[in-house]
Design an enzyme around this catalytic site. Structure first.
Site, mmCIF file in Angstrom:
data_model
loop_
_atom_site.group_PDB
_atom_site.id
_atom_site.type_symbol
_atom_site.label_atom_id
_atom_site.label_comp_id
_atom_site.label_asym_id
_atom_site.label_seq_id
_atom_site.Cartn_x
_atom_site.Cartn_y
_atom_site.Cartn_z
ATOM 1 N N ARG A 234 -0.007 34.832 -1.112
ATOM 2 C CA ARG A 234 -0.958 33.789 -1.491
ATOM 3 C C ARG A 234 -2.341 34.195 -0.999
ATOM 4 O O ARG A 234 -2.481 34.714 0.113
ATOM 5 C CB ARG A 234 -0.576 32.441 -0.865
ATOM 6 C CG ARG A 234 0.587 31.747 -1.551
ATOM 7 C CD ARG A 234 0.217 31.286 -2.962
ATOM 8 N NE ARG A 234 1.292 30.574 -3.624
ATOM 9 C CZ ARG A 234 2.206 31.132 -4.426
ATOM 10 N NH1 ARG A 234 2.173 32.427 -4.670
ATOM 11 N NH2 ARG A 234 3.136 30.387 -4.992
ATOM 12 N N GLU A 263 -7.969 31.060 -7.296
ATOM 13 C CA GLU A 263 -7.558 31.566 -8.617
ATOM 14 C C GLU A 263 -7.926 30.588 -9.718
ATOM 15 O O GLU A 263 -7.808 29.381 -9.510
ATOM 16 C CB GLU A 263 -6.042 31.809 -8.616
ATOM 17 C CG GLU A 263 -5.664 32.939 -7.677
ATOM 18 C CD GLU A 263 -4.160 33.112 -7.539
ATOM 19 O OE1 GLU A 263 -3.392 32.526 -8.325
ATOM 20 O OE2 GLU A 263 -3.769 33.844 -6.622
ATOM 21 N N HIS A 281 -2.272 37.511 -10.570
ATOM 22 C CA HIS A 281 -1.091 36.798 -10.029
ATOM 23 C C HIS A 281 0.124 36.962 -10.965
ATOM 24 O O HIS A 281 0.596 35.998 -11.552
ATOM 25 C CB HIS A 281 -1.418 35.305 -9.835
ATOM 26 C CG HIS A 281 -0.451 34.619 -8.905
ATOM 27 N ND1 HIS A 281 -0.785 33.549 -8.122
ATOM 28 C CD2 HIS A 281 0.868 34.846 -8.645
ATOM 29 C CE1 HIS A 281 0.264 33.147 -7.430
ATOM 30 N NE2 HIS A 281 1.282 33.927 -7.733
HETATM 31 C C1 DGY Z 1 5.760 32.201 -6.969
HETATM 32 O O1 DGY Z 1 6.843 32.028 -7.506
HETATM 33 O O2 DGY Z 1 5.366 31.542 -6.017
HETATM 34 C C2 DGY Z 1 4.925 33.298 -7.501
HETATM 35 O O3 DGY Z 1 3.710 33.384 -6.860
HETATM 36 C C3 DGY Z 1 4.744 33.124 -8.975
HETATM 37 O O4 DGY Z 1 4.321 34.337 -9.519
#
Ligand code: DGY
Length: 316
Positions: A234, A263, A281
């Site tokens: 993240r 984002e 992402h």
């Molecule tokens: C998640 O599943 O948290 C991922 O970041 C999605 O790509």
């Protein structure tokens, strides 16, 4: 009298999932409403299930607007965009999609690491610009195999990344709040010490208030001018302003980033830096994994609608 089930989709969902939901119970999509606040005022009490995604999340206002909400089923493993205090306060159940995306996120982490360290995207741009015949090939890059890999986070995804890194003869250490003695890798209680030790630091921990800006200016400085940062977790885990500064001041060799603090906004300083690889992402974004994630959301919704439980509940 038992209330009949009705699903609210917070946003458009992939067709393999959205197409199968109406067979379970009635479904409406919040983002289809021209005035979402008015829609929620008029219809909020009808919904018992909310389906959202890891990035869309669900804030307190949305949860409060659904007074009969009993379950939130989220597409994605991370649930940091869901207001957990509101979920707990209301006694709502929550599911995510763990495990099914481990391989693809780990594959992407290794790809991003190799791209960043070997300068693959930068070399591709070099060739496309016509610079090869003009100025020759790009400068030698840095070796990947046999290096020291620091893992920030050693959960499901982190362990799969570490297994991949063994294939590259890397020495692996990890930082987590508590050691996992069942794992063959050395635990490092200090993130700063891990950063000083490693050549590559891969971020693979959940986004949460506890992990916010864990990769601080101090940690980036400890990594040093010959080390690389890779983030597939993240954006919130890395202090992005400090990262920009570290890259600009030559305190860090490069960064491979699949996630960002705000984002889909990416700081222009990162976009214009050839030592940075940026992705939108897409860690879990393969057809196979997205299909498996959709299937798992569907199983959770089905279990909830038919039996009142969840297949992959988040322990809150
Ligand atoms: C998640 O599943 O948290 C991922 O970041 C999605 O790509």
């Amino acid at each position: 009298m038992t209330m009949s089930q009705k699903i609210l989709q917070a946003c458009p969902l992939p067709p393999p999932l959205a197409g199968k939901l109406p067979a379970l119970c009635p479904v409406e999509t919040l983002s289809d409403a021209p005035d979402q606040a008015a829609f929620l005022r008029e219809h909020g009490a009808e919904f018992t299930v909310l389906i959202t995604t890891g990035t869309q999340g669900a804030d307190k206002a949305l949860i409060d607007a659904l007074p009969n909400l009993k379950a939130i089923c989220s597409l994605g493993v991370g649930y940091d965009a869901i207001d957990l205090d509101a979920v707990r306060a209301r006694g709502v159940m929550l599911s995510n999609t763990p495990d099914v995306l481990n391989d693809c996120v780990a594959d992407l982490a290794m790809g991003l690491l190799i791209d960043t360290v070997r300068g693959i995207s930068a070399s591709d741009r070099h060739v496309r610009r016509g610079d090869w015949p003009r100025v020759g090939p790009t400068m030698p890059s840095t070796r990947v195999s046999g290096k020291r890999l620091g893992m920030l986070g050693m959960g499901r995804v982190g362990q799969v990344i570490a297994r991949r890194a063994i294939g590259f003869d890397m020495e692996i250490r990890y930082h987590t709040r508590s050691a996992k003695p069942e794992l063959p890798w050395q635990h490092e209680p200090s993130l700063l010490a891990l950063a000083q030790w490693c050549d590559f630091l891969i971020v693979a921990c959940p986004g949460s208030p506890e992990t916010y800006h864990l990769v601080s200016a101090e940690v980036l400085n400890a990594l040093g001018p010959h080390s690389y940062l890779i983030n597939v977790a993240r954006g919130s885990v890395v202090d992005e302003k400090a990262l920009v500064a570290a890259l600009e001041n030559g305190q860090l060799a490069g960064a491979g980033l699949d996630v960002f603090e705000n984002e889909p906004e990416v700081p222009t300083e990162l976009l214009s830096n050839d030592r940075v690889v940026v992705l939108p992402h897409v860690g879990s974004a393969t057809r196979e994994t997205r299909a498996a994630m959709c299937e798992l959301v569907l199983k959770n919704v089905e279990r909830f609608v038919k039996e009142g439980g969840l297949v992959t509940p988040v322990r809150l």
